[in-house]
Motif scaffolding. Structure first.
Motif, PDB file in Angstrom:
ATOM      1  N   ARG A 102      39.448 148.650 -42.222  1.00 55.28           N
ATOM      2  CA  ARG A 102      38.073 148.403 -41.776  1.00 55.28           C
ATOM      3  C   ARG A 102      37.997 148.477 -40.249  1.00 55.28           C
ATOM      4  N   TRP A 103      36.789 148.691 -39.746  1.00 50.03           N
ATOM      5  CA  TRP A 103      36.575 148.660 -38.306  1.00 50.03           C
ATOM      6  C   TRP A 103      36.939 147.266 -37.796  1.00 50.03           C
ATOM      7  N   PHE A 104      37.692 147.220 -36.721  1.00 48.25           N
ATOM      8  CA  PHE A 104      38.070 145.991 -36.021  1.00 48.25           C
ATOM      9  C   PHE A 104      38.968 145.072 -36.842  1.00 48.25           C
ATOM     10  N   GLU A 105      39.518 145.563 -37.932  1.00 44.72           N
ATOM     11  CA  GLU A 105      40.491 144.789 -38.703  1.00 44.72           C
ATOM     12  C   GLU A 105      41.796 144.740 -37.908  1.00 44.72           C
ATOM     13  N   LEU A 106      42.517 143.641 -38.010  1.00 46.59           N
ATOM     14  CA  LEU A 106      43.829 143.564 -37.370  1.00 46.59           C
ATOM     15  C   LEU A 106      44.776 144.503 -38.101  1.00 46.59           C
ATOM     16  N   VAL A 107      45.390 145.403 -37.345  1.00 45.76           N
ATOM     17  CA  VAL A 107      46.351 146.364 -37.872  1.00 45.76           C
ATOM     18  C   VAL A 107      47.646 146.186 -37.091  1.00 45.76           C
ATOM     19  N   CYS A 108      48.761 146.216 -37.786  1.00 45.59           N
ATOM     20  CA  CYS A 108      50.061 146.123 -37.127  1.00 45.59           C
ATOM     21  C   CYS A 108      50.914 147.308 -37.558  1.00 45.59           C
ATOM     22  N   GLY A 109      52.004 147.486 -36.863  1.00 46.41           N
ATOM     23  CA  GLY A 109      52.928 148.547 -37.193  1.00 46.41           C
ATOM     24  C   GLY A 109      54.311 148.218 -36.687  1.00 46.41           C
ATOM     25  N   VAL A 110      55.278 148.954 -37.187  1.00 45.81           N
ATOM     26  CA  VAL A 110      56.649 148.824 -36.736  1.00 45.81           C
ATOM     27  C   VAL A 110      56.932 150.049 -35.886  1.00 45.81           C
ATOM     28  N   ALA A 111      57.165 149.817 -34.599  1.00 49.87           N
ATOM     29  CA  ALA A 111      57.277 150.908 -33.637  1.00 49.87           C
ATOM     30  C   ALA A 111      58.718 151.135 -33.216  1.00 49.87           C
ATOM     31  N   GLY A 112      59.255 152.258 -33.622  1.00 47.98           N
ATOM     32  CA  GLY A 112      60.547 152.729 -33.148  1.00 47.98           C
ATOM     33  C   GLY A 112      61.622 151.679 -33.061  1.00 47.98           C
ATOM     34  N   GLU A 113      62.586 151.892 -32.186  1.00 47.59           N
ATOM     35  CA  GLU A 113      63.652 150.925 -32.000  1.00 47.59           C
ATOM     36  C   GLU A 113      63.169 149.817 -31.081  1.00 47.59           C
ATOM     37  N   PHE A 114      63.469 148.610 -31.417  1.00 46.17           N
ATOM     38  CA  PHE A 114      63.033 147.436 -30.659  1.00 46.17           C
ATOM     39  C   PHE A 114      63.565 147.490 -29.228  1.00 46.17           C
ATOM     40  N   ARG A 115      62.704 147.172 -28.263  1.00 51.63           N
ATOM     41  CA  ARG A 115      63.098 147.095 -26.847  1.00 51.63           C
ATOM     42  C   ARG A 115      62.783 145.708 -26.335  1.00 51.63           C
ATOM     43  N   TRP A 116      63.793 144.988 -25.843  1.00 55.12           N
ATOM     44  CA  TRP A 116      63.567 143.646 -25.308  1.00 55.12           C
ATOM     45  C   TRP A 116      62.829 143.679 -23.994  1.00 55.12           C
ATOM     46  N   ALA A 117      63.123 144.647 -23.144  1.00 57.76           N
ATOM     47  CA  ALA A 117      62.522 144.686 -21.806  1.00 57.76           C
ATOM     48  C   ALA A 117      62.334 146.140 -21.395  1.00 57.76           C
ATOM     49  N   PRO A 118      61.446 146.389 -20.427  1.00 54.57           N
ATOM     50  CA  PRO A 118      61.283 147.757 -19.935  1.00 54.57           C
ATOM     51  C   PRO A 118      62.612 148.308 -19.418  1.00 54.57           C
ATOM     52  N   GLN A 119      62.837 149.581 -19.643  1.00 53.51           N
ATOM     53  CA  GLN A 119      64.084 150.211 -19.214  1.00 53.51           C
ATOM     54  C   GLN A 119      64.067 150.575 -17.728  1.00 53.51           C
ATOM     55  N   ARG A 120      62.887 150.849 -17.204  1.00 55.48           N
ATOM     56  CA  ARG A 120      62.751 151.205 -15.787  1.00 55.48           C
ATOM     57  C   ARG A 120      61.654 150.332 -15.188  1.00 55.48           C
ATOM     58  N   PRO A 121      61.691 150.088 -13.875  1.00 51.93           N
ATOM     59  CA  PRO A 121      60.657 149.247 -13.253  1.00 51.93           C
ATOM     60  C   PRO A 121      59.235 149.760 -13.482  1.00 51.93           C
ATOM     61  N   ASP A 122      59.040 151.081 -13.577  1.00 49.29           N
ATOM     62  CA  ASP A 122      57.690 151.615 -13.758  1.00 49.29           C
ATOM     63  C   ASP A 122      57.224 151.535 -15.210  1.00 49.29           C
TER      64      ASP A 122
END
Length: 168
Positions: A102-122
């Motif tokens: 539905r419009w504006f329904e909460l949707v979730c997904g499982v995205a790729g390999e889990f990343r704890w923190a950004p890999q690069r400062p940018d």
């Protein structure tokens, strides 16, 4: 290469050993953002549940909406597209990111390999996601599921790509 998945799995195992319960996290889903990372690692083959409350809401334009979302309908008397009690003719030419939800329904997904923190400062605040690689599922007020993929839980309000500007 697999340090992120290993660290996530060891953290979940330690948490379960400490208190005998499954790990959990609470996080905020901002309706103005296309992606809301949870910081929670999903492991293939494990059971999970995602829950919200009917007391929680977003605002789509000027309409207050629960995470269950809403269904637009064509009003033959006016003739307009009506959704959540208001005329929304622009919805006739738009489609939400996950058309099955539905419009504006909460949707979730499982995205790729889990990343704890950004890999690069940018990378701060950015997830390296390609939407076609994310496995989506409808949540609404809540859902339980058996994970078929490993990655990070990410969520969003199901809106059209061009309409996130008027969300709160």
């Amino acid at each position: 290469r697999w340090a992120g998945a290993y660290v996530a799995e060891r953290s979940a195992v330690r948490a379960r050993q400490r208190n005998g319960t499954r790990p959990s996290v609470q996080f905020f889903v901002n309706a103005t953002k296309r992606w809301n990372p949870s910081g929670f690692a999903i492991q293939r083959g494990e059971r999970y549940s995602v829950a919200t409350s009917a007391d929680e809401f977003w605002v789509d334009g000027f309409v207050r909406v629960t995470p269950e979302g809403y269904e637009p309908r064509y009003d033959v008397l006016s003739p307009f597209v009506v959704a959540a009690g208001q005329c929304r003719s622009y919805l006739a030419s738009s489609r939400p990111r996950l058309p099955a939800a539905r419009w504006f329904e909460l949707v979730c997904g499982v995205a790729g390999e889990f990343r704890w923190a950004p890999q690069r400062p940018d990378d701060a605040g950015m997830l390296p996601l390609r939407e076609e690689e994310v496995v989506f599922f409808r949540v609404g007020l809540g859902v339980a599921f058996l994970a078929n993929h490993t990655g990070e839980l990410v969520c969003f309000a199901n809106d059209a790509d061009s309409l996130y500007w008027n969300n709160r």
